[in-house]
Structure formats: C-alpha cells, structure tokens
Design an enzyme around this catalytic site. Structure first.
Site, mmCIF file in Angstrom:
data_model
loop_
_atom_site.group_PDB
_atom_site.id
_atom_site.type_symbol
_atom_site.label_atom_id
_atom_site.label_comp_id
_atom_site.label_asym_id
_atom_site.label_seq_id
_atom_site.Cartn_x
_atom_site.Cartn_y
_atom_site.Cartn_z
ATOM 1 N N GLU A 1 -15.934 7.051 6.018
ATOM 2 C CA GLU A 1 -15.270 6.219 7.157
ATOM 3 C C GLU A 1 -14.753 7.252 8.147
ATOM 4 O OE1 GLU A 1 -11.264 5.221 5.664
ATOM 5 O OE2 GLU A 1 -11.254 7.214 4.450
ATOM 6 N N ARG B 1 0.740 -1.281 0.018
ATOM 7 C CA ARG B 1 0.017 -0.022 0.008
ATOM 8 C C ARG B 1 0.872 1.245 0.134
ATOM 9 N NH1 ARG B 1 -4.650 0.565 4.298
ATOM 10 N NH2 ARG B 1 -2.773 1.122 5.743
ATOM 11 N N LYS C 1 -2.479 7.305 1.235
ATOM 12 C CA LYS C 1 -2.107 7.789 2.696
ATOM 13 C C LYS C 1 -1.269 8.951 2.549
ATOM 14 C CE LYS C 1 -1.855 5.278 6.486
ATOM 15 N NZ LYS C 1 -2.972 5.272 7.356
HETATM 16 N N1 PXG Z 1 -9.030 5.008 7.030
HETATM 17 C C1 PXG Z 1 -8.229 6.092 7.030
HETATM 18 C C2 PXG Z 1 -8.469 7.626 6.638
HETATM 19 C C3 PXG Z 1 -6.731 5.660 7.835
HETATM 20 O O1 PXG Z 1 -5.886 6.552 7.594
HETATM 21 C C4 PXG Z 1 -7.730 3.739 8.054
HETATM 22 C C5 PXG Z 1 -8.911 3.887 7.515
HETATM 23 C C6 PXG Z 1 -7.468 2.198 8.597
HETATM 24 O O2 PXG Z 1 -6.282 1.531 7.625
HETATM 25 P P1 PXG Z 1 -5.778 0.276 8.337
HETATM 26 O O3 PXG Z 1 -5.013 -0.371 7.083
HETATM 27 O O4 PXG Z 1 -4.873 0.696 9.523
HETATM 28 O O5 PXG Z 1 -6.374 -0.656 9.080
HETATM 29 C C7 PXG Z 1 -6.714 4.422 8.133
HETATM 30 C C8 PXG Z 1 -5.279 4.230 8.772
HETATM 31 C C9 PXG Z 1 -2.812 7.475 13.314
HETATM 32 C C10 PXG Z 1 -3.045 6.192 12.344
HETATM 33 O O6 PXG Z 1 -2.052 7.826 13.678
HETATM 34 C C11 PXG Z 1 -3.980 6.311 11.249
HETATM 35 C C12 PXG Z 1 -3.850 5.267 10.511
HETATM 36 C C13 PXG Z 1 -3.292 4.084 10.804
HETATM 37 C C14 PXG Z 1 -2.461 4.129 11.895
HETATM 38 C C15 PXG Z 1 -2.273 5.252 12.722
HETATM 39 O O7 PXG Z 1 -3.958 7.946 13.650
HETATM 40 N N2 PXG Z 1 -4.551 5.278 9.543
#
Ligand code: PXG
Length: 290
Positions: free
Chosen positions: A184, A52, A151
């Site tokens: 989301e 990713r 991201k």
């Molecule tokens: N939506 C968004 C917008 C994200 O940024 C997720 C869903 C979940 O994806 P994963 O692959 O982690 O299941 C994310 C992930 C933080 C932090 O510091 C944010 C994410 C991941 C880890 C830490 O707030 N975002």
C-alpha cells in the site's frame, strides 16, 4: 475563541492541550491512533473507525479506559465545541506516563486525545490530473514484526517511505511487503483497474485494511464493476489501465505515473473518475451503499 481539543476527559484550548514528556506515546511511539472524517455534521463510518481503534489497542495490549459509546459521544462533543460539520478527526490514545524504560507496566493513565481540524493532503489539481508515485526501498512492516493492521504511533517506516518519495521528487510512495509484492502507500491503500476489473492487494499482502478501501469496493459492486483482492507485483502496476489510492485523508485520488511509467493513457481513468464521483456522493449526499 481558539480550537478546543479533548484531552484526559476535558475540552481544553489547543495551546493548553498537552501531554507529559514522560508519556510513552512520545518516548517510544507506544500508542495508537485513528483518522476519521465528518461530512455535513455526520461522522463517516464512525463505528468502523472506533472498532478499528479498539482492535489496534488490543493488538498492543493497551486498555482504553472508556467504552466505545463514550468515545463516540466525546467525538461529537468535540466537533460541537468547535462548531465543525466538515472536519478531520484525529483520535490518539497513548500508553500514558511512565518511567524512562520501555516497561509499559510502569505506565498509568493512558491519554485519550481528540483533535478536530481540517486536512488537505493534496491540492485540487492532483485530483484532476492524477498523482505521480514511485515504489520505494523501505518495506511495510511485516506481520512477524509489528502487524500492519495496527495503527500505532510508530509510523516511522511509512515516514521513511514518504521521505524516499519526496527525495525523488514525487509526493507519495508505494510500499512493497518483505516478499516484494505491492502492499500500500504510506497512508493510503492502492487499487488498479485491469480489463474492467478493480483489483487491490488482499489483507495478507500486509496492509492496513482501510475503511475507505472497503467503501470503494462496495461502491464498485453497486456500479457493477467486478472487484478482486489479488496479490499485485510492480509488473501488474506497470501494465494497469488505471490506478488510484484511497484513504480517509486523501479520499479517492487518481495515479497516472508509477516509477516514471505512464499508467493507461496518462490521464485519470473512467472507472477511477466514476468511483471518485460515487465516493463524493456517498460522503456528502445520499448513501448509495445500503
Ligand atoms: N494504509 C495506511 C498505512 C494508513 O495509515 C490507510 C491505509 C487508509 O485507511 P482508511 O481507513 O483511512 O481508509 C491508512 C490511513 C494522515 C492520515 O494523517 C493517515 C491515515 C488516515 C488519516 C490521516 O496521513 N491513514
């Protein structure tokens, strides 16, 4: 000895791990990131996260100057240097140093940063009692602006949503897409349970396709819970039997109130609790998903 951070090919003390103020990652949010976790010394879904990250990079025409295998090695090396077996891993790749002006062609030397540390998004009670969340005015970026699949280091619209939630006295926000459908949360995907079926918005609702989301969908299938990707509206959330969020940092967390409306009976639901337990098993013990 303090925490070591991988930067520009080297492990440095946290205090010495710095980037230039001319780095476009800082000046314009021009860069990308990943959040990964290690459990019991194993990097959870490492390949999916690295894939990713490289897709995010390609999406912004940024060439990561090392191979995927090298990056995986660097992650393991950083964990080892910090003697961490349970950790939160943050990978950041910036466009690198440039001039004052947007042009990324003037940037050289993208910076690869690997931070390994701990992360606690929510206190334990919230996992037991469930979260209260609200839908907020700030929408998720649309595919036509900046793909929500990237991201990027530009999380400002999600941060605005988080501020709106905070100002309303809750800890997390549900973001809609520009058509008004549920997308989301600010760093988590959203699921509901209705009449025994697990439902989550499809990728074209404008979401980041979370790796935790995928794991939870697979776990549900293992538990013979019917899973559907389907567009959701606020109405669907309000009449849901259960609701929960998934993400690398939050893992699986129940939601019991949305826009001041109680979800189900106001306590974390049975399916949610089952999936939360299966997720902990999957991460900490034996893999259920084959
Ligand atoms: N939506 C968004 C917008 C994200 O940024 C997720 C869903 C979940 O994806 P994963 O692959 O982690 O299941 C994310 C992930 C933080 C932090 O510091 C944010 C994410 C991941 C880890 C830490 O707030 N975002």
């Amino acid at each position: 000895m303090g925490l070591k951070v991988y930067i520009d090919g080297e492990l440095k003390e946290k205090e010495d791990a710095r980037i230039s103020v001319y780095d476009h990652g800082l000046l314009y949010g021009d860069g990308i990131f990943e959040g990964i976790r290690a459990y019991n010394g194993k990097v959870f879904r490492c390949k999916a996260h690295i894939d990713r990250l490289f897709d995010s990079a390609k999406g912004i025409a940024l060439n990561i100057p090392i191979e995927k295998e090298e990056l995986q090695e660097a992650i393991l090396q950083t964990l080892k240097a910090n003697n961490l077996s349970d950790a939160y891993i943050r990978i950041v790749v910036t466009r690198g140093c440039g001039t004052l002006g947007l042009d990324p062609a003037k940037c050289s030397n993208p910076q690869i940063i690997i931070i390994t540390d701990s992360i606690t998004l929510y206190p334990k009670e919230m996992y037991e009692n469930g979260l209260e969340v609200i839908t907020v005015p700030t929408t998720r970026t649309s595919h036509s602006a900046l793909s929500p699949k990237i991201k990027s280091l530009n999380y400002l619209n999600n941060i605005m949503a988080k501020i709106e939630a905070r100002q309303a006295g809750v800890v997390e926000a549900i973001m809609l897409n520009s058509a008004g459908a549920v997308a989301e949360c600010t760093g988590d995907n959203i699921f509901i349970v209705k009449d025994g079926t697990l439902i989550t918005p499809p990728p074209d609702s404008g979401i980041l396709e979370g790796i935790t989301r995928k794991v939870v969908m697979e776990l549900a299938e293992c538990a013979s819970v019917k899973v559907k990707e389907q567009q959701l509206t606020r109405f669907d959330l309000y009449i849901a039997d259960e609701c929960f969020l998934t993400g690398t940092a939050a893992e699986v967390i129940p939601v019991v109130k949305i826009d001041s409306r109680q979800i189900g009976d106001g306590a974390p639901g049975q399916t949610t609790l089952k999936l939360l337990e299966m997720f902990r098993e999957e991460t900490h013990h034996n893999s259920i998903i084959k």
